[in-house]
Design a protein around this motif. Structure first.
Motif, mmCIF file in Angstrom:
data_model
loop_
_atom_site.group_PDB
_atom_site.id
_atom_site.type_symbol
_atom_site.label_atom_id
_atom_site.label_comp_id
_atom_site.label_asym_id
_atom_site.label_seq_id
_atom_site.Cartn_x
_atom_site.Cartn_y
_atom_site.Cartn_z
ATOM 1 N N SER A 293 86.344 -3.551 83.658
ATOM 2 C CA SER A 293 85.605 -4.401 84.594
ATOM 3 C C SER A 293 84.102 -4.204 84.471
ATOM 4 N N GLY A 294 83.690 -3.364 83.530
ATOM 5 C CA GLY A 294 82.268 -3.138 83.297
ATOM 6 C C GLY A 294 81.602 -2.501 84.503
ATOM 7 N N ASP A 295 80.472 -3.055 84.885
ATOM 8 C CA ASP A 295 79.755 -2.520 86.040
ATOM 9 C C ASP A 295 80.264 -3.107 87.362
ATOM 10 N N GLY A 296 81.230 -4.007 87.260
ATOM 11 C CA GLY A 296 81.736 -4.651 88.463
ATOM 12 C C GLY A 296 83.174 -4.257 88.781
ATOM 13 N N THR A 297 83.888 -5.169 89.412
ATOM 14 C CA THR A 297 85.283 -4.942 89.793
ATOM 15 C C THR A 297 86.079 -6.211 89.552
ATOM 16 N N TYR A 298 87.398 -6.072 89.544
ATOM 17 C CA TYR A 298 88.286 -7.230 89.512
ATOM 18 C C TYR A 298 88.831 -7.462 90.930
ATOM 19 N N PRO A 299 88.859 -8.728 91.404
ATOM 20 C CA PRO A 299 89.387 -9.026 92.744
ATOM 21 C C PRO A 299 90.907 -9.197 92.704
ATOM 22 N N LEU A 300 91.629 -8.120 92.867
ATOM 23 C CA LEU A 300 93.092 -8.200 92.882
ATOM 24 C C LEU A 300 93.538 -8.818 94.199
ATOM 25 N N GLN A 301 94.348 -9.867 94.095
ATOM 26 C CA GLN A 301 94.855 -10.529 95.294
ATOM 27 C C GLN A 301 96.335 -10.238 95.464
ATOM 28 N N ALA A 302 96.692 -9.766 96.646
ATOM 29 C CA ALA A 302 98.087 -9.469 96.973
ATOM 30 C C ALA A 302 98.524 -10.408 98.091
ATOM 31 N N THR A 303 99.524 -11.223 97.824
ATOM 32 C CA THR A 303 99.992 -12.208 98.800
ATOM 33 C C THR A 303 101.470 -11.997 99.067
ATOM 34 N N VAL A 304 101.806 -11.807 100.323
ATOM 35 C CA VAL A 304 103.205 -11.606 100.705
ATOM 36 C C VAL A 304 103.788 -12.924 101.194
#
Length: 341
Positions: A293-304
């Motif tokens: 993700s380099g200097d950032g982050t990945y937006p992991l989405q969890a949906t139930v």
């Protein structure tokens, strides 16, 4: 009656002026039937935690609902929406008289409309003297409106009508309260817990290292809301039960487990907690990132996804459309650093 006049009447008679609602907040409701006229009442909480609020002729028991700051409303998995307005018992004969006569005396709705209303409720076409001779034998039903004013909120344009106690409302009146309508209204009140998943590794993960994902079984249980109209003895309970978790990694450079990204519930839980000795195993629910993700982050989405079932008075019951509730959390993915000696 003309639609404009009927809409004006709905607003006047039901206490649904937008300015009033804006200051009242979601826990306030007009006390038409069964309360003092022209007032609002704030919801109260009993010693057992039960919160029951009379909103539009319907009492909601939310004591088994999801709670906490992270709890939220479900989104239907289809285009289905709960009723924007409905009909329920609202007035005794005396209460309807007290509601209607000041409107007529004010003359704001016009002589012609007022005369037709007097003919309808006083002169016997079809009700004589507000049906006072039937006091205690039934109620005048009228429309109530979802206080969020969704599309269609003004579609319930029937004038107040009489229903004898124990009889169904007249055929052809859409959204007159039944156990199924109550179940749909209860669905709209359901709140479910946050879907923030537990990840291992937790703080950050590495490229090509499987990340395990699971939900805490202690907090991930069915929730329910019961809606009732006590004066006519009907109720319905809508229950939401978690069935699956969908993981979206936040980047196309990732592989999910299983490949579909949908983790089904198994033995009352979704996913499996990571434990020492499982490093070489493929997680039943999780993700493997293929790029940093380099200097950032990945937006992991969890949906139930929650399955909705309802039961009601007289053995009624069935299914309502599945609902979903999701949350996004940031994931740091780093390259594995090789150490050269």
């Amino acid at each position: 009656m003309p639609a404009l006049i009927r809409t004006r009447y709905l607003i006047l008679a039901s206490g649904l002026l937008a300015a009033v609602l804006a200051t009242a907040g979601p826990a306030h409701a007009k006390k038409g039937f069964g309360g003092t006229d022209g007032e609002t009442q704030e919801a109260g909480s009993g010693k057992d935690g039960t919160v029951s609020v009379t909103v539009g002729g319907v009492v909601f028991d939310r004591s088994k609902n999801g709670s906490g700051n992270s709890a939220g409303a479900l989104t239907s998995s289809t285009s289905w929406t709960p009723p924007p307005c409905w009909y329920a018992p609202k007035y005794t004969p005396e209460q309807l008289q007290k509601e209607m006569e000041p409107i007529w005396d004010a003359g704001s709705t016009g002589y012609e409309w007022d005369a037709k209303q007097r003919d309808r409720y006083v002169n016997g076409h079809p009700y004589k003297d507000f049906n006072k001779d039937k006091t205690g034998e039934g109620y005048f039903w009228d429309s109530f409106v979802n206080e969020d004013f969704p599309p269609g909120w003004d579609s319930c344009t029937e004038q107040p009508f009489w229903v004898d106690q124990g009889d169904p409302p007249p055929a052809g009146i859409e959204n007159a309260v039944t156990p199924e309508i109550l179940a749909e209204l209860a669905y709209a009140e359901i709140r479910v817990p946050s879907t923030k998943v537990t990840l291992a590794p937790a703080a950050e993960t590495k490229v090509n290292l499987p990340t395990w994902a699971w939900l805490d079984a202690a907090d991930f249980k069915p929730v329910s809301v019961t809606a009732s109209v006590p004066v006519i003895g009907i109720s319905a309970t809508a229950t939401a039960e978690p069935v699956s978790l969908r993981i979206q990694p936040g980047t196309k450079d990732a592989v999910t487990y299983p490949a579909s990204g949908v983790c089904e519930i198994d033995d009352g839980r979704i996913g499996e907690p990571y434990a020492k000795g499982k490093a070489d195993r493929t997680p039943p629910c999780g993700v493997r990132y293929l790029r940093s993700s380099g200097d950032g982050t990945y937006p992991l989405q969890a949906t139930v996804t929650w399955k909705i079932e309802w039961t009601g008075t007289g053995g009624a019951g069935g299914d309502l459309p599945d609902g979903t509730f999701g949350a996004t959390q940031d994931v740091v993915v780093q390259e594995i650093q090789a150490v050269n000696r």
